[in-house]
Design an enzyme around this catalytic site. Structure first.
Site, mmCIF file in Angstrom:
data_model
loop_
_atom_site.group_PDB
_atom_site.id
_atom_site.type_symbol
_atom_site.label_atom_id
_atom_site.label_comp_id
_atom_site.label_asym_id
_atom_site.label_seq_id
_atom_site.Cartn_x
_atom_site.Cartn_y
_atom_site.Cartn_z
ATOM 1 N N SER A 132 0.794 -1.239 0.167
ATOM 2 C CA SER A 132 0.198 -0.083 0.270
ATOM 3 C C SER A 132 0.976 1.176 0.126
ATOM 4 O O SER A 132 2.034 1.311 -0.353
ATOM 5 C CB SER A 132 -1.053 0.668 1.478
ATOM 6 N N TYR A 145 -1.226 -0.146 10.554
ATOM 7 C CA TYR A 145 -1.838 -0.491 9.523
ATOM 8 C C TYR A 145 -0.416 -0.072 8.348
ATOM 9 O O TYR A 145 0.120 -0.412 7.539
ATOM 10 C CB TYR A 145 -2.939 -0.359 8.449
#
Length: 272
Positions: A132, A145
């Site tokens: 990501s 995250y």
């Protein structure tokens, strides 16, 4: 390597979104694709549509993954499974940390441990780690995250070193916002979620990410595409913001205690 040099692929998080799109794309290229996800119903529908092999396995189920990877020699590994619980680190609890590390990082590490040695021994293979932009840039309120995806980014770089001298390629795919149902999975099924993240935006589709992955896999054997950031044209990660400490003197007058307002504004409490 052209796709003809590869025979088998393993894709995690394959029941929907980017994972399902990757399964469809690799099946069209003629690979024997094994799709892994928790949802048996969604996987079975995908298998009927694409001809892939469905495996209803949670990526945290290490014995099940070990059994599968011992039975099939995978030439392509696509680590796509991921979860998120957006919140500030100061608000996180033990289960938040364990879940994100177990799925986003630990499962990737173990699958690479199970699959990459065989690639090295055969002198061919390609690892696709779908990370990501959160692994490379800082956004507010999602520290766990970010940390898990940063770990995947570093692993991707290190695998190239560990497999040095062999035709084992590693590609890290770093998507920004993509038009998938991930936002509903994370934030709930309220219609306002789609309005907030998808409706009205020009976003890449899951199939666009799958096409980018296919491009990396089909590159000539002498070429390794190590890192791809794929974002909407109208999304940027930059932007520097700096805030000053909130002291009594620097706070807006309307937010100060009543006794300080007149002194700050002079006669009548007004500011020139």
């Amino acid at each position: 390597m052209p796709f003809s040099d590869y025979k088998t692929a393993l894709v995690t998080g394959a029941s929907s979104g980017i994972g399902a799109a990757v399964v469809e794309r690799l099946c069209r290229e003629g690979l024997e694709v094994h799709a892994v996800a928790r949802s048996a119903d969604a996987l079975n529908k995908l298998a009927k549509r694409t001809g892939c092999f469905a495996h209803a396995i949670d990526v945290t189920d290490r014995p099940a993954l070990a059994k599968l990877t011992s039975e099939v020699a995978f030439d392509v590994l696509v680590n796509n499974a991921g979860v998120d619980r957006p919140k500030k680190f100061l608000e996180a609890d033990e289960s938040d940390i364990d879940l994100l590390i177990d799925v986003n990082l630990r499962a990737v590490l173990h699958l690479c441990r199970m699959v990459v040695p065989g690639m090295v021994a055969r002198d061919r293979g390609h690892v696709i780690n779908i990370s990501s932009i959160a692994g490379n840039y800082n956004f507010g309120g999602n520290s766990i995250y970010h940390a898990s995806k940063a770990g995947v980014a570093m692993l991707s770089n290190q695998l190239r070193i560990d497999a040095f001298g062999k035709r084992v390629r590693v590609t890290e795919i770093c998507p920004g916002r993509v038009a998938t149902d991930i936002f509903n999975h994370v934030h709930g099924n309220d219609p306002s979620i789609r309005e907030r993240f998808i409706d009205g935006f020009e976003l890449p589709q899951a199939s666009d990410i799958a096409d980018a992955i296919a491009f990396a896999i089909a590159a000539p054997v002498a070429m390794n595409i190590g890192h791809m950031e794929i974002t909407p044209t109208l999304q940027v990660m930059g932007g520097l913001q700096t805030a000053k400490p909130q002291t009594v003197e620097s706070r807006p007058i309307e937010n100060r205690p009543a006794e300080n307002k007149a002194a700050a504004g002079g006669a009548g409490g007004k500011v020139a």
